[in-house]
Design a protein around this motif. Structure first.
Motif, PDB file in Angstrom:
ATOM      1  N   LEU A  71      16.679  -4.134 -15.121  1.00  0.00           N
ATOM      2  CA  LEU A  71      16.559  -5.363 -15.924  1.00  0.00           C
ATOM      3  C   LEU A  71      16.934  -6.514 -15.308  1.00  0.00           C
ATOM      4  N   GLY A  72      16.019  -7.552 -15.894  1.00  0.00           N
ATOM      5  CA  GLY A  72      16.217  -8.739 -15.195  1.00  0.00           C
ATOM      6  C   GLY A  72      15.910  -9.046 -13.976  1.00  0.00           C
ATOM      7  N   LYS A  73      15.223  -8.021 -13.140  1.00  0.00           N
ATOM      8  CA  LYS A  73      15.028  -8.059 -11.574  1.00  0.00           C
ATOM      9  C   LYS A  73      13.440  -8.138 -11.534  1.00  0.00           C
ATOM     10  N   TRP A  74      13.139  -8.799 -10.602  1.00  0.00           N
ATOM     11  CA  TRP A  74      11.615  -8.788 -10.433  1.00  0.00           C
ATOM     12  C   TRP A  74      11.065  -7.357  -9.787  1.00  0.00           C
ATOM     13  N   SER A  75       9.794  -7.100 -10.129  1.00  0.00           N
ATOM     14  CA  SER A  75       9.231  -6.113  -9.435  1.00  0.00           C
ATOM     15  C   SER A  75       8.726  -6.558  -8.278  1.00  0.00           C
ATOM     16  N   PRO A  76       8.280  -5.438  -7.199  1.00  0.00           N
ATOM     17  CA  PRO A  76       7.843  -5.947  -6.044  1.00  0.00           C
ATOM     18  C   PRO A  76       6.417  -6.779  -6.243  1.00  0.00           C
ATOM     19  N   ALA A  77       5.552  -6.565  -7.265  1.00  0.00           N
ATOM     20  CA  ALA A  77       4.340  -7.356  -7.517  1.00  0.00           C
ATOM     21  C   ALA A  77       4.949  -8.823  -7.864  1.00  0.00           C
ATOM     22  N   GLU A  78       5.981  -8.839  -8.880  1.00  0.00           N
ATOM     23  CA  GLU A  78       6.588 -10.261  -9.094  1.00  0.00           C
ATOM     24  C   GLU A  78       6.999 -10.938  -7.674  1.00  0.00           C
ATOM     25  N   ILE A  79       7.649 -10.331  -6.954  1.00  0.00           N
ATOM     26  CA  ILE A  79       8.149 -10.892  -5.560  1.00  0.00           C
ATOM     27  C   ILE A  79       7.152 -11.196  -4.785  1.00  0.00           C
ATOM     28  N   ASP A 133       0.737  -1.206  -0.130  1.00  0.00           N
ATOM     29  CA  ASP A 133      -0.021  -0.232   0.179  1.00  0.00           C
ATOM     30  C   ASP A 133       0.950   1.259   0.000  1.00  0.00           C
ATOM     31  N   THR A 134       1.862   1.179   0.936  1.00  0.00           N
ATOM     32  CA  THR A 134       2.953   2.430   0.976  1.00  0.00           C
ATOM     33  C   THR A 134       3.601   2.564  -0.393  1.00  0.00           C
ATOM     34  N   ILE A 135       3.905   1.505  -1.119  1.00  0.00           N
ATOM     35  CA  ILE A 135       4.796   1.499  -2.597  1.00  0.00           C
ATOM     36  C   ILE A 135       3.540   2.018  -3.304  1.00  0.00           C
ATOM     37  N   GLY A 136       2.729   1.615  -3.508  1.00  0.00           N
ATOM     38  CA  GLY A 136       1.638   2.172  -4.584  1.00  0.00           C
ATOM     39  C   GLY A 136       1.738   1.504  -5.689  1.00  0.00           C
ATOM     40  N   PRO A 137       0.368   1.186  -6.398  1.00  0.00           N
ATOM     41  CA  PRO A 137       0.422   0.213  -7.588  1.00  0.00           C
ATOM     42  C   PRO A 137       1.417   0.440  -8.743  1.00  0.00           C
ATOM     43  N   ALA A 138       1.677   1.709  -8.983  1.00  0.00           N
ATOM     44  CA  ALA A 138       2.714   2.104 -10.136  1.00  0.00           C
ATOM     45  C   ALA A 138       4.100   1.513  -9.611  1.00  0.00           C
ATOM     46  N   ARG A 139       4.381   1.584  -8.521  1.00  0.00           N
ATOM     47  CA  ARG A 139       5.783   1.061  -8.281  1.00  0.00           C
ATOM     48  C   ARG A 139       5.896  -0.233  -7.943  1.00  0.00           C
ATOM     49  N   LEU A 140       4.851  -0.842  -7.451  1.00  0.00           N
ATOM     50  CA  LEU A 140       4.574  -2.285  -7.366  1.00  0.00           C
ATOM     51  C   LEU A 140       4.928  -2.904  -8.790  1.00  0.00           C
ATOM     52  N   ALA A 141       4.669  -2.436  -9.736  1.00  0.00           N
ATOM     53  CA  ALA A 141       4.699  -3.064 -11.205  1.00  0.00           C
ATOM     54  C   ALA A 141       6.163  -2.730 -11.736  1.00  0.00           C
ATOM     55  N   GLY A 185       2.533  -8.682 -15.564  1.00  0.00           N
ATOM     56  CA  GLY A 185       1.080  -8.562 -15.759  1.00  0.00           C
ATOM     57  C   GLY A 185       0.370  -8.851 -14.331  1.00  0.00           C
ATOM     58  N   ILE A 186       0.720  -9.517 -13.737  1.00  0.00           N
ATOM     59  CA  ILE A 186      -0.177  -9.899 -12.495  1.00  0.00           C
ATOM     60  C   ILE A 186       0.192  -8.567 -11.399  1.00  0.00           C
ATOM     61  N   THR A 187      -1.017  -8.007 -10.867  1.00  0.00           N
ATOM     62  CA  THR A 187      -0.972  -6.810 -10.204  1.00  0.00           C
ATOM     63  C   THR A 187      -1.233  -7.554  -8.701  1.00  0.00           C
ATOM     64  N   ALA A 188      -0.703  -6.863  -7.592  1.00  0.00           N
ATOM     65  CA  ALA A 188      -0.644  -7.118  -6.393  1.00  0.00           C
ATOM     66  C   ALA A 188      -1.598  -6.148  -5.776  1.00  0.00           C
ATOM     67  N   ARG A 189      -2.831  -6.670  -6.011  1.00  0.00           N
ATOM     68  CA  ARG A 189      -4.057  -6.035  -5.099  1.00  0.00           C
ATOM     69  C   ARG A 189      -4.203  -6.111  -3.767  1.00  0.00           C
ATOM     70  N   VAL A 190      -4.196  -5.154  -3.000  1.00  0.00           N
ATOM     71  CA  VAL A 190      -4.140  -5.340  -1.365  1.00  0.00           C
ATOM     72  C   VAL A 190      -5.658  -4.952  -1.227  1.00  0.00           C
ATOM     73  N   GLY A 191      -6.294  -5.885  -0.336  1.00  0.00           N
ATOM     74  CA  GLY A 191      -7.444  -5.381  -0.002  1.00  0.00           C
ATOM     75  C   GLY A 191      -8.103  -6.599   0.671  1.00  0.00           C
ATOM     76  N   ALA A 192      -9.658  -6.524   0.990  1.00  0.00           N
ATOM     77  CA  ALA A 192     -10.233  -7.744   1.553  1.00  0.00           C
ATOM     78  C   ALA A 192     -10.009  -8.952   1.151  1.00  0.00           C
ATOM     79  N   ASP A 193      -9.942  -9.074  -0.445  1.00  0.00           N
ATOM     80  CA  ASP A 193      -9.880 -10.450  -0.889  1.00  0.00           C
ATOM     81  C   ASP A 193      -8.347 -11.094  -0.859  1.00  0.00           C
ATOM     82  N   CYS A 194      -7.302 -10.092  -0.596  1.00  0.00           N
ATOM     83  CA  CYS A 194      -5.944 -10.381  -0.793  1.00  0.00           C
ATOM     84  C   CYS A 194      -5.505 -11.054  -1.828  1.00  0.00           C
ATOM     85  N   SER A 195      -6.038 -10.963  -2.944  1.00  0.00           N
ATOM     86  CA  SER A 195      -5.760 -11.724  -4.228  1.00  0.00           C
ATOM     87  C   SER A 195      -4.750 -11.048  -4.713  1.00  0.00           C
ATOM     88  N   MET A 196      -3.870 -11.599  -5.587  1.00  0.00           N
ATOM     89  CA  MET A 196      -2.596 -10.917  -6.582  1.00  0.00           C
ATOM     90  C   MET A 196      -2.591 -11.426  -7.796  1.00  0.00           C
TER      91      MET A 196
END
Length: 104
Positions: A45-53, A32-40, A93-104
């Motif tokens: 190059l060649g490193k995983w994004s926070p969402a991928e981690i 939540d602190t990082i925010g959707p844009a920075r999560l992706a 392309g997988i987003t790290a959605r944070v919320g009640a369902d905690c789905s990614m």
């Protein structure tokens, strides 16, 4: 003497169950602190994004949970590896959605 749990030094004295219980909340707060844009955004190059981690952590939780069940249920169990890089081909392309369902 070989330490039974080589990861014990990372537990900072807290009981393991306390750390395991707090981790999903801490990860959600960080996301939540990082925010959707920075999560992706991958840091390089060649490193995983926070969402991928986060996706990798979810995969590991599934794999390790299954491994534990097999170890407890099967005599002479042989642990099977998994290729994290092959699993990670699904992460872009997988987003790290944070919320009640905690789905990614």
């Amino acid at each position: 003497m070989l330490e039974l749990n080589p990861y014990n030094r990372f537990l900072d004295g807290r009981p393991l169950i306390e750390i395991l219980s707090a981790t999903p909340i801490a990860l959600a707060e960080l996301a939540d602190t990082i925010g959707p844009a920075r999560l992706a955004l991958a840091p390089a190059l060649g490193k995983w994004s926070p969402a991928e981690i986060l996706s990798h952590l979810a995969d590991c939780e599934i794999a390790f949970g299954f491994r534990l069940r097999q170890t407890l249920a099967e005599d002479h169990h042989t642990m099977q590896p998994f290729d994290q890089d092959k699993w990670a081909t699904l992460y872009p392309g997988i987003t790290a959605r944070v919320g009640a369902d905690c789905s990614m």
